[in-house]
Scaffold this motif. Structure first.
Motif: not given
Length: 171
Positions: A142-171
């Motif tokens: 959602q950052t202004p100025g990003l007009a194109y994003i190539a496939d493979g650059l999006d790490i959102s799904d990996a961050l979902v997993k990491e956030l869930d793992k971190t939250h479960k660990a209580g960090k």
């Protein structure tokens, strides 16, 4: 100011071939991570538990106002009764608008309050994930100025997993 910084960083990397060759860029969506993560779902469940009943009450009041409007429009009333019903509809409409506005502001305030710890944890998760996976830059989609994003650059799904793992660990 963000755009200027973004363009300055891009300009720097574009004209330094060696630095550009080593640059690893990723994008993510804070909104997507918040929606898909278990921690984000916990926040939504808390909001739903707190505001669903009031939302249903407002919906019913709105439906009642629509019925009254339909009765007035169908000429079900005459004379003084019609004037009284129109006055009542206007008063109830103003009251409903005010109540709905207060309801929306309360939801927004609660959402902001409950979302702060999630966003703070997500910030740490993004930093840790990018460092451990060798990313040089990471941008929110959602950052202004990003007009194109190539496939493979999006790490959102990996961050979902990491956030869930971190939250479960209580960090």
């Amino acid at each position: 100011m963000k755009k200027i910084c973004l363009f300055a960083v891009c300009f720097l990397f574009l004209f330094q071939a060696a630095a550009f060759a080593e640059t690893k860029i990723a994008v993510f969506s804070t909104k997507e991570v918040m929606q898909k993560s278990a921690y984000g779902q916990e926040v939504r469940d808390k909001l739903d538990a707190k505001f669903t009943a009031r939302g249903q009450q407002l919906k019913k009041e709105r439906e009642d106002l629509e019925k009254l409007k339909m009765q007035i429009d169908s000429n079900a009333f005459e004379g003084k009764v019609l004037q009284d019903k129109v006055t009542e509809m206007r008063r109830r409409g103003r009251d409903w608008n005010e109540d709905f506005s207060v309801y929306q502001k309360a939801i927004q305030a609660e959402q902001n309050e409950l979302g702060k710890p999630v966003l703070k944890m997500l910030e740490k998760v993004v930093l840790d994930y990018c460092k451990s996976h060798g990313y040089t830059l990471a941008f929110d989609k959602q950052t202004p100025g990003l007009a194109y994003i190539a496939d493979g650059l999006d790490i959102s799904d990996a961050l979902v997993k990491e956030l869930d793992k971190t939250h479960k660990a209580g960090k």
